[in-house]
Motif scaffolding. Structure first.
Motif, PDB file in Angstrom:
ATOM      1  N   PRO A 124      16.025  30.930  39.428  1.00  0.00           N
ATOM      2  CA  PRO A 124      15.454  32.228  39.063  1.00  0.00           C
ATOM      3  C   PRO A 124      14.095  32.067  38.392  1.00  0.00           C
ATOM      4  O   PRO A 124      13.930  31.193  37.535  1.00  0.00           O
ATOM      5  N   PRO A 125      13.116  32.889  38.749  1.00  0.00           N
ATOM      6  CA  PRO A 125      11.815  32.814  38.068  1.00  0.00           C
ATOM      7  C   PRO A 125      11.957  33.169  36.594  1.00  0.00           C
ATOM      8  O   PRO A 125      12.825  33.949  36.210  1.00  0.00           O
ATOM      9  N   ALA A 126      11.114  32.609  35.784  1.00  0.00           N
ATOM     10  CA  ALA A 126      11.117  32.948  34.359  1.00  0.00           C
ATOM     11  C   ALA A 126      10.762  34.419  34.177  1.00  0.00           C
ATOM     12  O   ALA A 126       9.952  34.971  34.931  1.00  0.00           O
ATOM     13  N   PRO A 127      11.362  35.089  33.209  1.00  0.00           N
ATOM     14  CA  PRO A 127      11.001  36.485  32.951  1.00  0.00           C
ATOM     15  C   PRO A 127       9.523  36.605  32.600  1.00  0.00           C
ATOM     16  O   PRO A 127       8.940  35.681  32.027  1.00  0.00           O
ATOM     17  N   PRO A 128       8.897  37.731  32.923  1.00  0.00           N
ATOM     18  CA  PRO A 128       7.500  37.938  32.529  1.00  0.00           C
ATOM     19  C   PRO A 128       7.321  37.826  31.015  1.00  0.00           C
ATOM     20  O   PRO A 128       8.249  38.096  30.235  1.00  0.00           O
ATOM     21  N   ALA A 129       6.131  37.457  30.608  1.00  0.00           N
ATOM     22  CA  ALA A 129       5.858  37.257  29.174  1.00  0.00           C
ATOM     23  C   ALA A 129       6.062  38.523  28.363  1.00  0.00           C
ATOM     24  O   ALA A 129       6.380  38.469  27.164  1.00  0.00           O
ATOM     25  N   SER A 130       5.893  39.696  28.989  1.00  0.00           N
ATOM     26  CA  SER A 130       6.002  40.968  28.274  1.00  0.00           C
ATOM     27  C   SER A 130       7.437  41.406  28.042  1.00  0.00           C
ATOM     28  O   SER A 130       7.672  42.405  27.354  1.00  0.00           O
ATOM     29  N   GLN A 131       8.407  40.688  28.590  1.00  0.00           N
ATOM     30  CA  GLN A 131       9.809  41.062  28.424  1.00  0.00           C
ATOM     31  C   GLN A 131      10.301  40.620  27.053  1.00  0.00           C
ATOM     32  O   GLN A 131       9.999  39.521  26.591  1.00  0.00           O
ATOM     33  N   ALA A 132      11.077  41.492  26.406  1.00  0.00           N
ATOM     34  CA  ALA A 132      11.566  41.195  25.057  1.00  0.00           C
ATOM     35  C   ALA A 132      12.559  40.043  25.081  1.00  0.00           C
ATOM     36  O   ALA A 132      13.335  39.888  26.029  1.00  0.00           O
ATOM     37  N   ARG A 133      12.521  39.257  24.026  1.00  0.00           N
ATOM     38  CA  ARG A 133      13.464  38.145  23.848  1.00  0.00           C
ATOM     39  C   ARG A 133      13.997  38.200  22.424  1.00  0.00           C
ATOM     40  O   ARG A 133      13.403  37.654  21.503  1.00  0.00           O
ATOM     41  N   LEU A 134      15.118  38.880  22.255  1.00  0.00           N
ATOM     42  CA  LEU A 134      15.684  39.074  20.921  1.00  0.00           C
ATOM     43  C   LEU A 134      16.847  38.120  20.689  1.00  0.00           C
ATOM     44  O   LEU A 134      17.573  37.763  21.620  1.00  0.00           O
ATOM     45  N   ARG A 135      17.020  37.743  19.435  1.00  0.00           N
ATOM     46  CA  ARG A 135      18.132  36.885  19.039  1.00  0.00           C
ATOM     47  C   ARG A 135      18.880  37.541  17.884  1.00  0.00           C
ATOM     48  O   ARG A 135      18.359  38.423  17.217  1.00  0.00           O
ATOM     49  N   GLY A 136      20.095  37.054  17.666  1.00  0.00           N
ATOM     50  CA  GLY A 136      20.869  37.542  16.538  1.00  0.00           C
ATOM     51  C   GLY A 136      21.837  38.633  16.922  1.00  0.00           C
ATOM     52  O   GLY A 136      21.844  39.140  18.043  1.00  0.00           O
ATOM     53  N   ALA A 137      22.667  39.031  15.960  1.00  0.00           N
ATOM     54  CA  ALA A 137      23.691  40.042  16.190  1.00  0.00           C
ATOM     55  C   ALA A 137      23.053  41.396  16.466  1.00  0.00           C
ATOM     56  O   ALA A 137      22.039  41.764  15.860  1.00  0.00           O
ATOM     57  N   LEU A 138      23.655  42.138  17.378  1.00  0.00           N
ATOM     58  CA  LEU A 138      23.148  43.455  17.739  1.00  0.00           C
ATOM     59  C   LEU A 138      23.057  44.347  16.504  1.00  0.00           C
ATOM     60  O   LEU A 138      24.021  44.500  15.761  1.00  0.00           O
ATOM     61  N   HIS A 139      21.870  44.910  16.286  1.00  0.00           N
ATOM     62  CA  HIS A 139      21.572  45.835  15.192  1.00  0.00           C
ATOM     63  C   HIS A 139      21.751  45.218  13.805  1.00  0.00           C
ATOM     64  O   HIS A 139      21.952  45.929  12.818  1.00  0.00           O
ATOM     65  N   SER A 140      21.663  43.886  13.738  1.00  0.00           N
ATOM     66  CA  SER A 140      21.450  43.282  12.426  1.00  0.00           C
ATOM     67  C   SER A 140      20.047  43.679  11.971  1.00  0.00           C
ATOM     68  O   SER A 140      19.197  44.059  12.788  1.00  0.00           O
ATOM     69  N   LYS A 141      19.774  43.574  10.690  1.00  0.00           N
ATOM     70  CA  LYS A 141      18.466  43.998  10.186  1.00  0.00           C
ATOM     71  C   LYS A 141      17.340  43.161  10.787  1.00  0.00           C
ATOM     72  O   LYS A 141      16.279  43.698  11.150  1.00  0.00           O
ATOM     73  N   ALA A 142      17.583  41.853  10.921  1.00  0.00           N
ATOM     74  CA  ALA A 142      16.542  40.991  11.477  1.00  0.00           C
ATOM     75  C   ALA A 142      16.274  41.321  12.937  1.00  0.00           C
ATOM     76  O   ALA A 142      15.118  41.376  13.378  1.00  0.00           O
ATOM     77  N   ARG A 143      17.332  41.557  13.709  1.00  0.00           N
ATOM     78  CA  ARG A 143      17.144  41.877  15.133  1.00  0.00           C
ATOM     79  C   ARG A 143      16.491  43.248  15.295  1.00  0.00           C
ATOM     80  O   ARG A 143      15.620  43.431  16.142  1.00  0.00           O
ATOM     81  N   ASP A 144      16.893  44.229  14.493  1.00  0.00           N
ATOM     82  CA  ASP A 144      16.262  45.553  14.573  1.00  0.00           C
ATOM     83  C   ASP A 144      14.774  45.464  14.252  1.00  0.00           C
ATOM     84  O   ASP A 144      13.950  46.128  14.889  1.00  0.00           O
ATOM     85  N   ARG A 145      14.426  44.639  13.262  1.00  0.00           N
ATOM     86  CA  ARG A 145      13.008  44.486  12.923  1.00  0.00           C
ATOM     87  C   ARG A 145      12.240  43.883  14.098  1.00  0.00           C
ATOM     88  O   ARG A 145      11.136  44.317  14.426  1.00  0.00           O
ATOM     89  N   ALA A 146      12.844  42.904  14.757  1.00  0.00           N
ATOM     90  CA  ALA A 146      12.199  42.282  15.917  1.00  0.00           C
ATOM     91  C   ALA A 146      12.072  43.264  17.071  1.00  0.00           C
ATOM     92  O   ALA A 146      11.056  43.280  17.786  1.00  0.00           O
ATOM     93  N   ALA A 147      13.096  44.104  17.278  1.00  0.00           N
ATOM     94  CA  ALA A 147      13.056  45.093  18.357  1.00  0.00           C
ATOM     95  C   ALA A 147      11.942  46.105  18.133  1.00  0.00           C
ATOM     96  O   ALA A 147      11.198  46.458  19.056  1.00  0.00           O
ATOM     97  N   ILE A 148      11.819  46.583  16.907  1.00  0.00           N
ATOM     98  CA  ILE A 148      10.768  47.542  16.581  1.00  0.00           C
ATOM     99  C   ILE A 148       9.394  46.886  16.703  1.00  0.00           C
ATOM    100  O   ILE A 148       8.442  47.461  17.244  1.00  0.00           O
ATOM    101  N   SER A 149       9.284  45.657  16.225  1.00  0.00           N
ATOM    102  CA  SER A 149       8.005  44.957  16.285  1.00  0.00           C
ATOM    103  C   SER A 149       7.550  44.744  17.723  1.00  0.00           C
ATOM    104  O   SER A 149       6.354  44.831  18.027  1.00  0.00           O
ATOM    105  N   HIS A 150       8.504  44.471  18.633  1.00  0.00           N
ATOM    106  CA  HIS A 150       8.150  44.231  20.036  1.00  0.00           C
ATOM    107  C   HIS A 150       7.337  45.380  20.602  1.00  0.00           C
ATOM    108  O   HIS A 150       6.379  45.172  21.347  1.00  0.00           O
ATOM    109  N   HIS A 151       7.692  46.589  20.244  1.00  0.00           N
ATOM    110  CA  HIS A 151       7.025  47.769  20.822  1.00  0.00           C
ATOM    111  C   HIS A 151       5.906  48.294  19.933  1.00  0.00           C
ATOM    112  O   HIS A 151       4.792  48.529  20.394  1.00  0.00           O
ATOM    113  N   TYR A 152       6.177  48.465  18.664  1.00  0.00           N
ATOM    114  CA  TYR A 152       5.250  49.190  17.798  1.00  0.00           C
ATOM    115  C   TYR A 152       4.179  48.318  17.169  1.00  0.00           C
ATOM    116  O   TYR A 152       3.162  48.830  16.697  1.00  0.00           O
TER     117      TYR A 152
END
Length: 436
Positions: A124-152
């Motif tokens: 499989p080709p590597a995902p494009p660079a613009s695709q999010a790559r999040l780690r950690g438990a779903l909706h942990s504070k650290a992961r939520d911060r990373a999710a928001i940072s990815h877009h905003y």
């Protein structure tokens, strides 16, 4: 004796046959492949497969995500106006009752064989660079911060290019039909509507959860003389709001915090607003979020939730949105949101659909994106620019076709004696919004 070797079947015809087998019907588009071959209806939208790599992505990721990956990398394109192309494709798919690919093992083996004959093979080709790559438990504070940072946190400069002078990144309120009534007017009308629904008075304490670039915070502090606590997880946003507070001399009325909503201390606010932030909270976490809204309010205090919605059968944002725009987001039907708020002890006083307004809002952003395309590409690169083109075009169509909605929900924390602090009718909410 000379023998004539049979001509190899053109790539477009092989691709069309492969897609028809997966979808359960013929492709509703004209297909042009990398070898120049074409097939499909002459009057249909033209989908251009520029590279074998696009097919490789679709073999490993059949469906929306694989198509999105191929589009944002430029391996696949739609000729002409993307919005018209997607609208025609979706209309034809509905008419022909084509379904999303559900490939059995036998289907995958046949697809792999067809791909091999087209010269496509490998991991499989590597995902494009613009695709999010999040780690950690779903909706942990650290992961939520990373999710928001990815877009905003893409950059304040990018959002200044895309948005109008209010820097409001949410659905506007298009109360004027005059040609001179533009996106900034629609945003100011929305901000004023929120303040009126919250019945903001001079000196009122407002908590703005998910304040974005401060459009509501600044409007409430300047126009209504409210004292505002603004909260965001995005560092770039917090920096912008603080700069605006200093520039406008609002330091005595506005505090800005870069923190998770779960870390907000205190309470006793006269009003709470959360504009298109609840989609990021998560399904399991929403009851706790609703409880926070209740806890932050004084008795008879009001909360305004502006939030996107989807049907019960499609609660998320979709594979593309969740991979590239808003990782981990969760949208639900309006009725479920109302139920969560009521369960938390809030009395829902009003709901208002703004779906049609979002079509016009997003189309305005898309117009700006295309008009400033070279500047956008120079700032964030062509791949991210293509992500945003697909996002805005697809988003406008989703609202246009009622696959997504957006609503304002006004609720109140009841007083112990059951008294309501507002007049029972909203007679003054809408007066003069087109003349701000």
């Amino acid at each position: 004796m000379t023998t004539t070797r049979p001509a190899r079947t053109a790539a477009a015809h092989r691709l069309a046959a492969l897609a028809a087998s997966a979808l359960g019907g013929p492709l509703p588009v004209r297909l042009r492949a990398w070898d120049g071959s074409e097939t499909g209806p002459a009057d249909g939208p033209v989908v251009v497969v520029r590279s074998r790599r696009a097919l490789c992505r679709l073999l490993w990721q059949p469906g929306e995500l694989g198509l999105a990956q191929a589009y944002v990398t430029g391996e696949l394109d739609v000729e002409g106006d993307l919005a018209e192309g997607l609208r025609a494709i979706w209309a034809a798919a509905r008419e022909q009752q084509l379904g999303a690919p559900r490939l059995s093992l036998a289907d995958r083996l046949r697809a792999a064989g067809a791909a091999a004959r087209l010269g496509v093979a490998g991991p499989p080709p590597a995902p494009p660079a613009s695709q999010a790559r999040l780690r950690g438990a779903l909706h942990s504070k650290a992961r939520d911060r990373a999710a928001i940072s990815h877009h905003y946190d893409l950059s304040n400069a990018f959002y200044r290019l895309l948005l109008d002078e209010t820097m409001a990144y949410s659905c506007g309120y298009w109360v004027g039909e005059e040609p001179e009534f533009g996106p900034a007017d629609a945003q100011r009308a929305k901000l004023e509507l929120i303040c009126r629904k919250l019945n903001l008075m001079p000196g009122a304490r407002l908590l703005d959860i998910g304040c974005g670039w401060g459009s509501l915070t600044l409007h409430a502090a300047e126009r209504h003389k409210a004292h505002v606590t603004a909260v965001t997880l995005a560092r770039e946003q917090a920096t912008h709001v603080r700069e605006q507070v200093r520039a406008r001399g609002l330091g005595d009325r506005v505090e800005v915090f870069c923190q998770d909503y779960r870390d907000i201390a205190g309470g006793g606010y006269d009003a709470v607003a959360t504009v298109e932030m609840g989609e990021y909270v998560g399904d399991a976490e929403y009851p706790g979020f609703a409880a926070t809204l209740h806890r932050m309010l004084r008795p008879q205090g009001r909360v305004l939730v502006q939030q996107m919605s989807r049907g019960a059968t499609a609660p998320g944002g979709g594979a593309f949105i969740e991979a590239y725009i808003a990782p981990d987001m969760h949208m639900r039907p309006l009725g479920e949101t109302v139920s969560f708020l009521e369960t938390a002890g809030l009395e829902v006083r009003s709901t208002e659909s703004m779906r049609e307004h979002y079509v016009r809002t997003i189309e305005a952003w898309h117009h700006t994106l295309e008009e400033r395309w070279d500047d956008v590409v120079g700032l964030v690169g062509v791949e991210t620019a293509r992500v945003w083109r697909l996002y805005l075009v697809g988003g406008a169509l989703a609202f246009e076709e009622r696959r997504m909605g957006v609503d304002q929900v006004l609720a109140e924390r009841p007083a112990t004696d059951g008294q309501d602090s507002r007049p029972p009718t909203p007679w003054n909410w809408y007066t003069g919004l087109d003349r701000l």
